[in-house]
Design a protein around this motif. Structure first.
Motif, mmCIF file in Angstrom:
data_model
loop_
_atom_site.group_PDB
_atom_site.id
_atom_site.type_symbol
_atom_site.label_atom_id
_atom_site.label_comp_id
_atom_site.label_asym_id
_atom_site.label_seq_id
_atom_site.Cartn_x
_atom_site.Cartn_y
_atom_site.Cartn_z
ATOM 1 N N PHE A 1 0.820 -1.202 0.000
ATOM 2 C CA PHE A 1 0.000 0.000 0.000
ATOM 3 C C PHE A 1 0.858 1.259 0.000
ATOM 4 O O PHE A 1 0.528 2.253 -0.635
ATOM 5 N N CYS A 2 1.968 1.203 0.714
ATOM 6 C CA CYS A 2 2.902 2.331 0.737
ATOM 7 C C CYS A 2 3.493 2.570 -0.650
ATOM 8 O O CYS A 2 3.612 3.708 -1.100
ATOM 9 N N VAL A 3 3.834 1.496 -1.361
ATOM 10 C CA VAL A 3 4.381 1.616 -2.711
ATOM 11 C C VAL A 3 3.344 2.223 -3.652
ATOM 12 O O VAL A 3 3.638 3.140 -4.423
ATOM 13 N N VAL A 4 2.098 1.726 -3.588
ATOM 14 C CA VAL A 4 1.030 2.254 -4.447
ATOM 15 C C VAL A 4 0.804 3.729 -4.157
ATOM 16 O O VAL A 4 0.695 4.553 -5.079
ATOM 17 N N TYR A 5 0.755 4.106 -2.874
ATOM 18 C CA TYR A 5 0.554 5.509 -2.516
ATOM 19 C C TYR A 5 1.672 6.379 -3.071
ATOM 20 O O TYR A 5 1.419 7.454 -3.620
ATOM 21 N N ASN A 6 2.914 5.924 -2.945
ATOM 22 C CA ASN A 6 4.034 6.723 -3.436
ATOM 23 C C ASN A 6 4.036 6.845 -4.960
ATOM 24 O O ASN A 6 4.380 7.897 -5.497
ATOM 25 N N VAL A 7 3.650 5.783 -5.662
ATOM 26 C CA VAL A 7 3.571 5.842 -7.124
ATOM 27 C C VAL A 7 2.510 6.847 -7.551
ATOM 28 O O VAL A 7 2.752 7.692 -8.420
ATOM 29 N N VAL A 8 1.331 6.776 -6.927
ATOM 30 C CA VAL A 8 0.245 7.699 -7.278
ATOM 31 C C VAL A 8 0.616 9.128 -6.888
ATOM 32 O O VAL A 8 0.326 10.084 -7.616
ATOM 33 N N TRP A 9 1.272 9.282 -5.747
ATOM 34 C CA TRP A 9 1.712 10.610 -5.298
ATOM 35 C C TRP A 9 2.653 11.235 -6.320
ATOM 36 O O TRP A 9 2.492 12.393 -6.702
ATOM 37 N N LYS A 10 3.648 10.474 -6.776
ATOM 38 C CA LYS A 10 4.604 11.010 -7.759
ATOM 39 C C LYS A 10 3.904 11.308 -9.082
ATOM 40 O O LYS A 10 4.203 12.302 -9.747
ATOM 41 N N PHE A 11 2.973 10.447 -9.482
ATOM 42 C CA PHE A 11 2.229 10.654 -10.722
ATOM 43 C C PHE A 11 1.430 11.956 -10.666
ATOM 44 O O PHE A 11 1.466 12.759 -11.607
ATOM 45 N N LEU A 12 0.714 12.171 -9.569
ATOM 46 C CA LEU A 12 -0.097 13.382 -9.456
ATOM 47 C C LEU A 12 0.759 14.633 -9.275
ATOM 48 O O LEU A 12 0.469 15.676 -9.864
ATOM 49 N N SER A 13 1.819 14.550 -8.468
ATOM 50 C CA SER A 13 2.653 15.743 -8.246
ATOM 51 C C SER A 13 3.392 16.158 -9.512
ATOM 52 O O SER A 13 3.661 17.335 -9.720
ATOM 53 N N ALA A 14 3.697 15.200 -10.393
ATOM 54 C CA ALA A 14 4.344 15.553 -11.661
ATOM 55 C C ALA A 14 3.412 16.364 -12.559
ATOM 56 O O ALA A 14 3.876 17.079 -13.451
ATOM 57 N N GLN A 15 2.109 16.275 -12.300
ATOM 58 C CA GLN A 15 1.134 17.032 -13.093
ATOM 59 C C GLN A 15 0.553 18.210 -12.297
ATOM 60 O O GLN A 15 -0.501 18.727 -12.642
ATOM 61 N N HIS A 16 1.235 18.583 -11.229
ATOM 62 C CA HIS A 16 0.852 19.727 -10.389
ATOM 63 C C HIS A 16 -0.507 19.524 -9.725
ATOM 64 O O HIS A 16 -1.252 20.482 -9.521
ATOM 65 N N SER B 1 13.345 19.544 -5.573
ATOM 66 C CA SER B 1 13.636 18.707 -6.740
ATOM 67 C C SER B 1 12.385 18.489 -7.591
ATOM 68 O O SER B 1 12.463 18.490 -8.824
ATOM 69 N N ILE B 2 11.217 18.357 -6.960
ATOM 70 C CA ILE B 2 9.971 18.227 -7.725
ATOM 71 C C ILE B 2 9.685 19.521 -8.477
ATOM 72 O O ILE B 2 9.354 19.516 -9.664
ATOM 73 N N ARG B 3 9.857 20.648 -7.795
ATOM 74 C CA ARG B 3 9.596 21.944 -8.439
ATOM 75 C C ARG B 3 10.567 22.187 -9.593
ATOM 76 O O ARG B 3 10.181 22.656 -10.658
ATOM 77 N N MET B 4 11.838 21.839 -9.378
ATOM 78 C CA MET B 4 12.821 22.006 -10.456
ATOM 79 C C MET B 4 12.496 21.099 -11.636
ATOM 80 O O MET B 4 12.597 21.508 -12.795
ATOM 81 N N GLY B 5 12.102 19.850 -11.358
ATOM 82 C CA GLY B 5 11.762 18.925 -12.434
ATOM 83 C C GLY B 5 10.581 19.402 -13.246
ATOM 84 O O GLY B 5 10.557 19.270 -14.472
ATOM 85 N N ASN B 6 9.585 19.979 -12.559
ATOM 86 C CA ASN B 6 8.423 20.491 -13.274
ATOM 87 C C ASN B 6 8.741 21.773 -14.034
ATOM 88 O O ASN B 6 8.202 22.009 -15.108
ATOM 89 N N THR B 7 9.607 22.615 -13.489
ATOM 90 C CA THR B 7 9.924 23.900 -14.115
ATOM 91 C C THR B 7 10.915 23.743 -15.259
ATOM 92 O O THR B 7 10.863 24.489 -16.237
ATOM 93 N N MET B 8 11.816 22.779 -15.158
ATOM 94 C CA MET B 8 12.879 22.630 -16.145
ATOM 95 C C MET B 8 12.343 22.371 -17.553
ATOM 96 O O MET B 8 12.935 22.793 -18.534
ATOM 97 N N LYS C 1 15.885 28.977 -17.425
ATOM 98 C CA LYS C 1 16.252 30.214 -16.721
ATOM 99 C C LYS C 1 15.529 30.315 -15.379
ATOM 100 O O LYS C 1 16.128 30.652 -14.361
ATOM 101 N N LEU C 2 14.239 29.989 -15.368
ATOM 102 C CA LEU C 2 13.470 30.018 -14.117
ATOM 103 C C LEU C 2 13.964 28.943 -13.152
ATOM 104 O O LEU C 2 14.022 29.158 -11.942
ATOM 105 N N LEU D 1 15.444 29.151 -9.125
ATOM 106 C CA LEU D 1 14.986 28.365 -7.973
ATOM 107 C C LEU D 1 16.149 27.904 -7.112
ATOM 108 O O LEU D 1 16.043 27.830 -5.892
ATOM 109 N N VAL D 2 17.250 27.553 -7.771
ATOM 110 C CA VAL D 2 18.395 27.043 -7.032
ATOM 111 C C VAL D 2 19.153 28.201 -6.460
ATOM 112 O O VAL D 2 19.588 28.279 -5.393
#
Length: 201
Positions: free
Chosen positions: A29-44, A183-190, A195-196, A200-201
């Motif tokens: 359940f922890c693995v499923v939650y983390n996969v879904v969390w990363k999936f949703l956070s990658a799409q803001h 790192s999530i914000r940088m990945g989404n912004t990059m 330049k933006l 951030l860094v």
């Protein structure tokens, strides 16, 4: 109990083994939650994770601890944690299944996970990329191993050892949280503006 108990108190070892035999059921359940969390956070999409986490942490876990420890004693805390993780993961999957907040075509469903795991070459590349992060997250293994060795010395040294391990965990979480968020914000912004991302860094 056997030679693997490292000379620790037999009753404590038996309780620990019984607790972890239940606790291990929370891992999927922890693995499923983390996969879904990363999936949703990658799409803001952060709101469902915050709501589900707060509801589960503020309602499900305390109620589960209250009721399950009353009926199952010490082992009830493990069952409460499994219930907490299960409800957290299932709630996010239900949210995705009903409301479809994500970009169309990015979530083919849970059925695709089997093919993704069995695809050897992409999985090998993914594991190679993630190896540094996995090793960085395993620092706690040192403290757990030290705790097992110190347990041989008795209850008082083990109690003393838990103080620095707990304090270090508390001090370690804020920089870990800030680093993960950055790192999530940088990945989404990059993908939109390098330049933006440099700002951030």
């Amino acid at each position: 109990m056997g030679s693997w108990d490292l000379g620790q108190d037999e009753e404590a070892v038996e309780l620990g083994v019984a607790w972890y035999r239940i606790f291990v059921w929370s891992f999927p359940f922890c693995v499923v939650y983390n996969v879904v969390w990363k999936f949703l956070s990658a799409q803001h999409i952060m709101r469902p994770m915050i709501v589900v986490s707060l509801a589960c942490f503020g309602i499900i876990l305390p109620c589960g601890l209250e009721f399950m420890t009353e009926y199952y004693g010490f082992l009830g805390s493990a069952w409460a944690y499994v219930t907490y993780q299960a409800i957290q993961a299932v709630s996010l999957l239900v949210y995705i299944g009903i409301l479809h907040p994500h970009t169309h075509g990015t979530w083919p469903g849970v059925s695709c996970w089997r093919e993704a795991i069995l695809a050897y070459k992409p999985m090998e590349e993914f594991m190679r990329l993630g190896m540094g992060g996995m090793l960085a997250q395993c620092e706690w293994v040192f403290w757990e191993a030290t705790g097992l060795v110190i347990g041989i010395l008795g209850a008082i040294p083990l109690s003393v050892h838990t103080i620095p391990s707990q304090v270090l965990m508390i001090l370690w979480l804020p920089p870990l949280s800030a680093g993960t968020a950055l790192s999530i914000r940088m990945g989404n912004t990059m993908t939109t503006s390098v330049k933006l991302t440099k700002k951030l860094v």
